[in-house]
Design a protein around this motif. Structure first.
Motif, PDB file in Angstrom:
ATOM      1  N   PHE A  77      -9.830   0.581 -13.811  1.00  0.00           N
ATOM      2  CA  PHE A  77     -10.600  -0.083 -12.758  1.00  0.00           C
ATOM      3  C   PHE A  77     -11.717  -0.919 -13.364  1.00  0.00           C
ATOM      4  CE2 PHE A  77      -8.884   3.689 -10.600  1.00  0.00           C
ATOM      5  CZ  PHE A  77      -8.262   3.086  -9.525  1.00  0.00           C
TER       6      PHE A  77
ATOM      7  N   THR B  81      -4.986   2.744  -4.098  1.00  0.00           N
ATOM      8  CA  THR B  81      -4.837   3.368  -5.416  1.00  0.00           C
ATOM      9  C   THR B  81      -6.194   3.854  -5.869  1.00  0.00           C
ATOM     10  OG1 THR B  81      -5.064   1.155  -6.312  1.00  0.00           O
ATOM     11  CG2 THR B  81      -2.842   2.030  -6.155  1.00  0.00           C
ATOM     12  N   LEU B  82      -6.391   5.165  -5.835  1.00  0.00           N
ATOM     13  CA  LEU B  82      -7.715   5.715  -6.072  1.00  0.00           C
ATOM     14  C   LEU B  82      -7.944   6.163  -7.506  1.00  0.00           C
ATOM     15  CD1 LEU B  82      -8.016   7.805  -2.779  1.00  0.00           C
ATOM     16  CD2 LEU B  82      -8.796   5.478  -3.223  1.00  0.00           C
ATOM     17  N   HIS B  83      -6.843   6.389  -8.268  1.00  0.00           N
ATOM     18  CA  HIS B  83      -7.002   6.955  -9.606  1.00  0.00           C
ATOM     19  C   HIS B  83      -6.170   6.188 -10.615  1.00  0.00           C
ATOM     20  CE1 HIS B  83      -8.777  10.335  -7.496  1.00  0.00           C
ATOM     21  NE2 HIS B  83      -7.693  10.345  -6.705  1.00  0.00           N
TER      22      HIS B  83
ATOM     23  N   ILE C  29      -1.527   1.755 -12.029  1.00  0.00           N
ATOM     24  CA  ILE C  29      -2.934   1.422 -12.268  1.00  0.00           C
ATOM     25  C   ILE C  29      -3.311   1.874 -13.677  1.00  0.00           C
ATOM     26  CG2 ILE C  29      -5.328   1.824 -11.556  1.00  0.00           C
ATOM     27  CD1 ILE C  29      -3.675   0.218  -9.533  1.00  0.00           C
TER      28      ILE C  29
ATOM     29  N   HIS D  17       0.868  -1.194   0.000  1.00  0.00           N
ATOM     30  CA  HIS D  17       0.000   0.000   0.000  1.00  0.00           C
ATOM     31  C   HIS D  17       0.897   1.232   0.000  1.00  0.00           C
ATOM     32  CE1 HIS D  17      -3.061   2.774   1.578  1.00  0.00           C
ATOM     33  NE2 HIS D  17      -3.976   1.845   1.318  1.00  0.00           N
TER      34      HIS D  17
ATOM     35  N   ASP E 103     -10.089  -3.803  -9.198  1.00  0.00           N
ATOM     36  CA  ASP E 103     -11.521  -3.487  -9.176  1.00  0.00           C
ATOM     37  C   ASP E 103     -11.786  -2.232  -8.367  1.00  0.00           C
ATOM     38  OD1 ASP E 103     -14.153  -4.907 -10.111  1.00  0.00           O
ATOM     39  OD2 ASP E 103     -14.578  -3.955  -8.165  1.00  0.00           O
ATOM     40  N   GLU E 104     -12.816  -1.508  -8.775  1.00  0.00           N
ATOM     41  CA  GLU E 104     -13.146  -0.279  -8.046  1.00  0.00           C
ATOM     42  C   GLU E 104     -13.515  -0.568  -6.589  1.00  0.00           C
ATOM     43  OE1 GLU E 104     -16.470   1.720  -9.725  1.00  0.00           O
ATOM     44  OE2 GLU E 104     -17.784  -0.034  -9.679  1.00  0.00           O
TER      45      GLU E 104
ATOM     46  N   SER F 227     -11.928  -2.454  -4.646  1.00  0.00           N
ATOM     47  CA  SER F 227     -10.737  -2.586  -3.793  1.00  0.00           C
ATOM     48  C   SER F 227      -9.812  -1.367  -3.839  1.00  0.00           C
ATOM     49  CB  SER F 227      -9.983  -3.875  -4.139  1.00  0.00           C
ATOM     50  OG  SER F 227      -9.937  -4.083  -5.507  1.00  0.00           O
ATOM     51  N   LYS F 228     -10.330  -0.253  -4.386  1.00  0.00           N
ATOM     52  CA  LYS F 228      -9.547   0.994  -4.429  1.00  0.00           C
ATOM     53  C   LYS F 228      -8.947   1.338  -3.071  1.00  0.00           C
ATOM     54  CE  LYS F 228     -11.696   3.770  -8.127  1.00  0.00           C
ATOM     55  NZ  LYS F 228     -12.620   4.876  -8.420  1.00  0.00           N
ATOM     56  N   GLN F 229      -9.812   1.344  -2.063  1.00  0.00           N
ATOM     57  CA  GLN F 229      -9.371   1.748  -0.726  1.00  0.00           C
ATOM     58  C   GLN F 229      -8.343   0.772  -0.161  1.00  0.00           C
ATOM     59  OE1 GLN F 229     -10.280   4.609   0.490  1.00  0.00           O
ATOM     60  NE2 GLN F 229     -11.894   5.047  -1.012  1.00  0.00           N
TER      61      GLN F 229
ATOM     62  N   ASP G 242      -2.189   5.989 -10.613  1.00  0.00           N
ATOM     63  CA  ASP G 242      -1.586   5.859  -9.279  1.00  0.00           C
ATOM     64  C   ASP G 242      -0.583   4.714  -9.267  1.00  0.00           C
ATOM     65  OD1 ASP G 242      -3.011   7.947  -8.388  1.00  0.00           O
ATOM     66  OD2 ASP G 242      -4.312   6.820  -7.004  1.00  0.00           O
TER      67      ASP G 242
END
Ligand SMILES: Nc1ncnc2c1ncn2[C@@H]1O[C@H](COP(=O)(O)OP(=O)(O)O)[C@@H](O)[C@H]1O
Ligand SMILES: [Mg+2]
Lengths: 239, 386
Positions: free
Chosen positions: B181, B162-164, B178, B112, B153-154, B156-158, B167
């Protein structure tokens, strides 16, 4: 006269071994079409027991019951129900109407259960409600009626399916004298109109002159009293 | 008026049973609510199970292939082990195979951006991306052909931090970027899926050789008999196990549900839910029957048959149960909808729903047993002593 209901040597005892209680001893009786009888006796003398046997609700210990010359088989519950369904009408001390049904529904389900068709039920219902002055009560629930009105509904319910025998156990015990008298008079009048055999248990000796026959039980023995001329019974008929 | 409406004894049964119930409105509402909640609890457990099963076999079922070739004794997609990469060519040459391509599954360490380590399940995809995400939320699947580029997958972003798109993070100490998503690719294990190309995956997964993969995915020629092709591959290619897509999905599901005990727990909880419902039902019905026992005695004395009275009780149990089930079903479908995009979705199939409803109705019928017994024992002579 046509014989409708006959008891032959009916005996009923409760309990077993040393504590046998003989409530009815060898009762012989015959009722004819349209006959209205009153059954009297001290409390605990077996009036309800006899009425239960006549009503095919209780099996006698010995003896036979004949309805329209047919011997009743007390061992077959389903055939007892059949006899009650077709031949008998009941009136209880408390009217025992179904509280969640309207007056009309209380009556209609009995007609339906007896196998009457829609038109017949409707015509019979209209007719009985009118005769018993209950038209205004038709769509009400039992708890909206007075005790006397409820017993009038019970009379209508007992007669609706045209039974040949109507049995009433202390139908006036919960009513005041005047209301009770009216109820019994109505019951007698309607049962006679229908030519039904009527047997009424009561404590109230003032009612006796209204009936054709007076039966009394004591110590398990049934005896019939002579119906005194109405003129001699002014005491009973006073209001 | 109901007795006049329908022409048979059924009208009496329906009128008496429903009016007896609605006479005490409060209790009626409470009972239906209780049954609805019990049914909902049971349905939610089953829905969870179906959701898990679907999640579990989603990659297999969405791969768009007919047959899977794998190392022997592979228990579930997630635990695939190495087979030689040239099996792809061997499988391709079997009669009836339209095309075949590879897939690699490996478990490795993801770092992370904030430093903590989590385990991810890397899926390496071949040219046609079979076995990859079936819906994209953002970006393009083709981006995994770029070096170091992955799709997650969106959901598991948090977890991955990796939000964008664009990233960066690290896998096994090496950079990942990334590329996009996916949408609705849930993980049944705690480890999020990371999709990339087989070539990229081989760079990250330490225990795979450059000439190894985990699966060969096979598309049959149109209108072919899949089972025949499966058997032919098994005959002609050595040291592998060959399963149809359905067989592999079933095996994966069975592994997670039965061998790990997850499914048993869920089924027991669902059964308990229904049991609670049946107990509520049975108690209420018995209380109602007891309250009206004098009325039943009156009906018996008036010449109504036992059978009719039993029908009244059964009608009551079915109408209370039926209403409760309908309300519970509405709640359940709402919950299915609301959870559709969550990590733990409630899902169902028409078969499962019908089975659940049928079983619940059986519980209702069973719960009327005490009431029916009470009526059976009823002696109409008691009316004179009421
Ligand atoms: N189910 C029963 N078991 C035992 N004894 C009973 C039962 N029913 C009535 N008895 C007895 O039979 C006698 C007559 O009862 P009953 O017919 O109810 O009298 P009545 O109606 O004249 O007051 C009473 O002594 C009563 O105690
Ligand atoms: Mg009595």
């Amino acid at each position: 006269m046509k014989s409708i209901l006959t008891c032959q040597g009916i005996t009923k005892s409760y309990g077993s071994g040393d504590i046998i209680e003989n409530v009815l001893k060898q009762v012989d009786l015959e009722f004819f079409e349209g006959q209205a009888s009153v059954l009297i006796g001290p409390s605990g003398s077996g009036k309800t027991t006899l009425l239960s046997i006549l009503g095919c609700l209780l099996a006698p210990s010995e003896g036979q019951l004949l309805i329209a010359d047919q011997s009743v088989n007390f061992f077959d519950k389903s055939s007892l129900t059949e006899v009650r369904r077709q031949k008998l009408g009941f009136i209880f001390q408390h009217a025992q109407l179904l509280p969640f049904l309207t007056i009309e529904e209380n009556l209609a389900i009995v007609g339906r259960n007896a196998g009457m068709n829609d038109a017949d039920i409707k015509q019979r219902l209209d007719n009985l409600l009118q005769r018993l002055e209950l038209q205004a009560m038709r769509y009400k629930h039992p708890n909206q009626l007075s005790g006397g009105q409820r017993q009038r509904v019970a009379i209508a319910r007992a007669l609706l399916h045209r039974p040949s025998i109507v049995l009433a156990d202390e139908p006036t015990a919960a009513l005041d004298w005047l209301t009770g008298k009216t109820v019994v008079e109505l019951l007698l009048e309607q049962a006679r109109l229908e030519k039904a055999v009527l047997v009424v248990v009561t404590h109230d000796t003032r009612m006796l002159p209204l009936f054709d026959r007076i039966l009394s039980i004591a110590d398990g023995l049934l005896s019939e009293q002579q119906q005194t001329a109405i003129a001699d019974n002014t005491f009973y008929t006073q209001t | 008026m109901i007795p006049f409406l329908i022409n048979t004894m059924a009208s009496v049964v329906i009128a008496v049973s429903t009016k007896m119930l609605s006479h005490n409105r409060m209790r009626f509402v409470m009972t239906v609510t209780g049954i609805a909640i019990a049914f909902f609890l049971a349905a939610a457990q089953i829905g969870l199970l179906v959701g898990w099963i679907n999640t579990n076999s989603a990659i297999i079922n969405n791969a768009g292939v007919d047959i899977w070739v794998m190392a022997k004794e592979t228990r579930t997609l997630d635990y695939g082990t190495a087979i030689p990469r040239h099996r792809i060519q061997q499988v391709s040459s079997v009669k009836g195979v339209a095309w075949a391509e590879g897939m690699l599954v490996g478990w490795i360490n993801w770092q992370h951006p904030e430093g903590k380590h989590i385990t991810v399940e890397v899926i390496g995809l071949d040219n046609a991306n079979a076995g990859g995400p079936w819906r994209m939320a953002e970006g393009n699947i083709a981006s995994i052909r770029l070096p170091e580029t992955v799709i997650v997958d969106e959901l598991s972003k948090q977890a991955l931090g990796t939000l964008h798109v664009g990233d960066e993070a690290e896998m096994e100490g090496r950079r990942v970027i990334i590329g996009g998503f996916s949408q609705g690719v849930r993980t049944f294990t705690a480890a999020p899926f990371v999709f990339t190309s087989i070539e990229n995956a081989l760079d990250y997964v330490p225990y795979y050789h450059y000439d190894e993969i985990s699966y060969v995915l096979v598309r049959a020629v149109p209108n072919a008999n899949i089972l025949d092709i499966r058997d032919r591959i098994a005959q002609e290619v050595s040291d592998v196990e060959v399963l149809t897509t359905d067989e592999f999905a079933e095996r994966s599901v069975k592994y997670w549900m039965l061998e790990t005990g997850v499914g048993i727990t869920v089924i027991i909880t669902a059964a308990l839910g229904l049991l609670v419902g049946a107990v509520i039902m049975s108690q209420t019905l018995f209380a109602i029957t007891q309250d009206h026992i004098a009325n039943y005695a009156t009906l018996l004395a008036l010449g109504f048959h036992q059978k009719t009275l039993r029908q009244i009780v059964l009608t009551q149990s079915l109408s209370l149960g039926g209403l409760g089930i309908i309300v519970g079903l509405v709640l359940f479908f709402l919950a299915c909808n609301a959870s559709a995009r969550s990590p733990i979705p409630l899902e169902t199939t028409p078969m499962v729903t019908m089975g659940l409803v049928a079983f619940s109705l059986l519980c209702c019928i069973a719960s009327s047993w005490f009431s029916i017994r009470a009526i059976f024992k009823l002696d109409p002579v008691s009316v004179f002593h009421g």
